[in-house]
Motif scaffolding. Structure first.
Motif, short mmCIF file in Angstrom:
data_model
loop_
_atom_site.label_atom_id
_atom_site.label_comp_id
_atom_site.label_asym_id
_atom_site.label_seq_id
_atom_site.Cartn_x
_atom_site.Cartn_y
_atom_site.Cartn_z
N PRO A 188 0.72 -0.96 0.02
CA PRO A 188 -0.09 -0.21 0.10
C PRO A 188 1.03 1.45 -0.22
CG PRO A 188 -0.95 -1.46 1.47
CD PRO A 188 0.15 -2.27 1.07
N ASP A 216 -3.53 -6.46 5.92
CA ASP A 216 -4.52 -5.66 5.87
C ASP A 216 -4.00 -3.92 5.61
OD1 ASP A 216 -5.35 -8.14 4.59
OD2 ASP A 216 -6.82 -8.16 6.60
N GLU A 217 -5.03 -2.93 6.40
CA GLU A 217 -5.26 -2.05 6.33
C GLU A 217 -4.49 -1.40 7.66
OE1 GLU A 217 -9.65 -1.98 7.98
OE2 GLU A 217 -7.81 -3.34 6.99
N PHE A 268 -1.10 3.36 6.32
CA PHE A 268 -2.12 2.32 7.43
C PHE A 268 -2.57 2.86 9.00
CE2 PHE A 268 1.47 -0.64 5.90
CZ PHE A 268 0.92 -1.45 5.47
#
Length: 279
Positions: free
Chosen positions: A48, A112-113, A146
């Motif tokens: 990301p 993930d985030e 994040f």
């Protein structure tokens, strides 16, 4: 030999010290893509944390790739196909996080985030200028897009495989203790510095060159077709692998010694200057 791919580290290479891609470097890379050369970003960053630069360089239009986590994961930007993935096992991850408890370091893991840390307030490093007092957790969470989450015991929390464990600390402390930090896992994982204040764990055999080997050979892109750019110790495999390995002017001496070419620094459009000569 025809150049088919340009591979770029991000921090200290693609980005200047203001964490920006200059207009001259951006134009050089977009022009290369228009001429059929694939652009690949290869970084220790999480996936990301690389997407912003993918958009700036229009890599989605030209089938660009991102090599993240120091080579543990490769993603085709256009198709969103995972071309390579080799995470640490859950058991090894837990053992490393347990071992790190005895050292004065800040471990960070991502899924993930979320980025998970022990304590969001244990975040300040005292670095040399131009950094000074530096909030390392804020920097990493913002850079990777994040949200933050605290877990008192990361080793007990982790029940999923990780592509990387990031360890931050005072540069002097890491330099004095990295061998002890790595010792129980030497030979079973890869451990390396990506910056003086970062030591990173990935699975055994993981590096940027291995990721390129796994992802590019099936596409008909071989070492001799690649120009690579880097500045840090974790770019060593990248520079050695490519047909033409280019060290930035601001690169560590170890990288300059093995590079085929040394260009200007990341603040002087070193990438654009080298491509003007090589393409």
């Amino acid at each position: 030999m025809t150049t088919k791919a340009i591979v770029l580290d991000i921090d200290g290479t693609l980005l200047n010290d203001e964490k920006q891609i200059t207009s001259k470097t951006k134009k050089a890379l977009i022009d290369a893509q228009k001429n059929g050369v694939k652009v690949i970003l290869a970084s220790g960053r999480p996936t990301p944390g690389m997407l912003k630069y993918v958009g700036e360089l229009q890599m989605d239009r030209y089938n660009g790739l991102i090599v993240s986590y120091n080579g543990a994961h490769v993603l085709d930007i256009t198709t969103q196909e995972e071309l390579f993935s080799q995470p640490l096992s859950i058991e090894t991850t837990q053992q490393i996080l347990e071992h790190l408890k005895q050292f004065d370091v800040i471990p960070m893991i991502a899924k993930d985030e979320y980025m998970y840390v022990n304590n969001v307030y244990n975040c300040m490093l005292e670095l040399a200028e131009p950094h000074g007092n530096f909030n390392i957790i804020e920097y990493e969470s913002r850079g990777g897009n994040f949200q933050l989450c605290e877990k008192q015991d990361l080793a007990a929390f982790v029940d999923f495989p990780l592509h990387k464990i990031l360890v931050a600390g005072q540069p002097e402390y890491l330099e004095a203790n990295w061998e002890q930090i790595l010792a129980p896992f030497k030979g079973s994982v890869s451990g390396m510095f990506s910056a003086p204040m970062y030591f990173e764990f990935t699975d055994q055999g993981i590096d940027k060159a291995n990721a390129l080997e796994q992802a590019l050979k099936p596409l008909g892109i071989h070492e001799e077709h690649i120009i690579s750019f880097g500045d840090g110790q974790n770019d060593l495999s990248l520079i050695n692998y490519a047909g033409t390995g280019v060290a930035m002017g601001n690169a560590v001496d170890e990288l300059k010694q093995v590079a085929n070419k040394i260009t200007l620094s990341n603040n002087e459009d070193g990438i654009a200057a080298a491509l003007a000569e090589l393409l």
